[in-house]
Motif scaffolding. Sequence first.
Motif, PDB file in Angstrom:
ATOM      1  N   ALA A  46       0.675  -1.233  -0.027  1.00  0.00           N
ATOM      2  CA  ALA A  46       0.039  -0.026  -0.076  1.00  0.00           C
ATOM      3  C   ALA A  46       1.024   1.387  -0.036  1.00  0.00           C
ATOM      4  O   ALA A  46       2.034   1.327   0.753  1.00  0.00           O
ATOM      5  CB  ALA A  46      -0.932   0.096   1.168  1.00  0.00           C
ATOM      6  N   HIS A  47       0.436   2.302  -0.718  1.00  0.00           N
ATOM      7  CA  HIS A  47       1.067   3.451  -0.758  1.00  0.00           C
ATOM      8  C   HIS A  47       1.292   3.963   0.828  1.00  0.00           C
ATOM      9  O   HIS A  47       0.211   4.203   1.235  1.00  0.00           O
ATOM     10  CB  HIS A  47       0.287   4.535  -1.618  1.00  0.00           C
ATOM     11  CG  HIS A  47       0.358   4.189  -3.009  1.00  0.00           C
ATOM     12  ND1 HIS A  47      -0.825   3.378  -3.637  1.00  0.00           N
ATOM     13  CD2 HIS A  47       0.983   4.578  -4.107  1.00  0.00           C
ATOM     14  CE1 HIS A  47      -0.569   2.815  -4.702  1.00  0.00           C
ATOM     15  NE2 HIS A  47       0.443   3.704  -5.271  1.00  0.00           N
ATOM     16  N   GLY A  48       2.145   4.636   1.257  1.00  0.00           N
ATOM     17  CA  GLY A  48       2.291   5.151   2.530  1.00  0.00           C
ATOM     18  C   GLY A  48       1.309   6.205   2.601  1.00  0.00           C
ATOM     19  O   GLY A  48       0.615   6.334   3.503  1.00  0.00           O
ATOM     20  N   LEU A  76       6.863   1.793  10.077  1.00  0.00           N
ATOM     21  CA  LEU A  76       7.640   0.959  10.803  1.00  0.00           C
ATOM     22  C   LEU A  76       7.933  -0.149   9.924  1.00  0.00           C
ATOM     23  O   LEU A  76       8.628  -0.948  10.099  1.00  0.00           O
ATOM     24  CB  LEU A  76       7.208   0.866  11.859  1.00  0.00           C
ATOM     25  CG  LEU A  76       7.450   2.062  12.895  1.00  0.00           C
ATOM     26  CD1 LEU A  76       6.526   1.794  14.234  1.00  0.00           C
ATOM     27  CD2 LEU A  76       8.845   2.506  12.951  1.00  0.00           C
ATOM     28  N   SER A  77       6.658  -0.495   9.085  1.00  0.00           N
ATOM     29  CA  SER A  77       6.496  -1.858   8.431  1.00  0.00           C
ATOM     30  C   SER A  77       5.712  -1.374   7.249  1.00  0.00           C
ATOM     31  O   SER A  77       4.537  -0.884   7.150  1.00  0.00           O
ATOM     32  CB  SER A  77       6.297  -3.091   8.980  1.00  0.00           C
ATOM     33  OG  SER A  77       5.230  -2.963   9.887  1.00  0.00           O
ATOM     34  N   PRO A  78       5.877  -2.459   6.150  1.00  0.00           N
ATOM     35  CA  PRO A  78       4.925  -2.285   4.871  1.00  0.00           C
ATOM     36  C   PRO A  78       3.595  -2.691   5.320  1.00  0.00           C
ATOM     37  O   PRO A  78       3.396  -3.665   5.949  1.00  0.00           O
ATOM     38  CB  PRO A  78       5.556  -2.898   3.907  1.00  0.00           C
ATOM     39  CG  PRO A  78       7.032  -3.227   4.253  1.00  0.00           C
ATOM     40  CD  PRO A  78       6.884  -3.384   5.809  1.00  0.00           C
ATOM     41  N   THR A  79       2.580  -2.143   4.504  1.00  0.00           N
ATOM     42  CA  THR A  79       1.230  -2.534   4.550  1.00  0.00           C
ATOM     43  C   THR A  79       0.757  -3.203   3.175  1.00  0.00           C
ATOM     44  O   THR A  79       1.106  -2.623   2.389  1.00  0.00           O
ATOM     45  CB  THR A  79       0.225  -1.363   4.830  1.00  0.00           C
ATOM     46  OG1 THR A  79       0.740  -0.687   5.986  1.00  0.00           O
ATOM     47  CG2 THR A  79      -1.304  -1.809   4.807  1.00  0.00           C
ATOM     48  N   TYR A  80       0.255  -4.361   3.495  1.00  0.00           N
ATOM     49  CA  TYR A  80       0.033  -5.274   2.033  1.00  0.00           C
ATOM     50  C   TYR A  80      -1.427  -5.312   1.753  1.00  0.00           C
ATOM     51  O   TYR A  80      -2.308  -5.104   2.671  1.00  0.00           O
ATOM     52  CB  TYR A  80       0.641  -6.621   2.157  1.00  0.00           C
ATOM     53  CG  TYR A  80       1.941  -6.631   2.318  1.00  0.00           C
ATOM     54  CD1 TYR A  80       2.831  -6.182   1.522  1.00  0.00           C
ATOM     55  CD2 TYR A  80       2.652  -6.886   3.586  1.00  0.00           C
ATOM     56  CE1 TYR A  80       4.340  -6.235   1.727  1.00  0.00           C
ATOM     57  CE2 TYR A  80       3.923  -6.694   3.926  1.00  0.00           C
ATOM     58  CZ  TYR A  80       4.921  -6.500   2.871  1.00  0.00           C
ATOM     59  OH  TYR A  80       6.248  -6.681   3.148  1.00  0.00           O
TER      60      TYR A  80
END
Length: 140
Positions: A46-48, A76-80
């Motif tokens: 997901a885009h920040g 802090l960590s990627p959202t998928y």
Amino acid sequence: MSHKQYKVNLIQPIDLVQYAGASGDFNPVHTIPDAARKSGHPQPIAHGMYVMGLVSKALEEWYPKGKLLTFEVRFLSPTYSGEELIVTETMVTKTESDDFHGSIEVTSTHQQVKLKGTFELRGRGSLCTKRLEQNKMKEF
């Protein structure tokens, strides 16, 4: 001090494609599963700014008459794609000028922290104050 939570429904691939179109960020790591995997991710990321927009939506629902003055986050960590998120707000202080300072945390439903941040909100009238008082009764 008050605490609120806002659950974001499952992030669908179409959400990321639509956001790519709206933002102009067509990096394939956000929308194409093969490109994401080649970059070492299990799903498109997901885009920040999309995730920050979800936080803004939660703040607007909680404080519809408030004016967002500052909003800062650290990812802090990627959202998928395929994840559900929980936005948690903690209202820390209220100043004499009716400004509110709080913190925000976004976690997955699997308790992985996605971002942490702070915000400052200017209340209009007593609506924010009233909500702050109501939420004191609903702390968890």
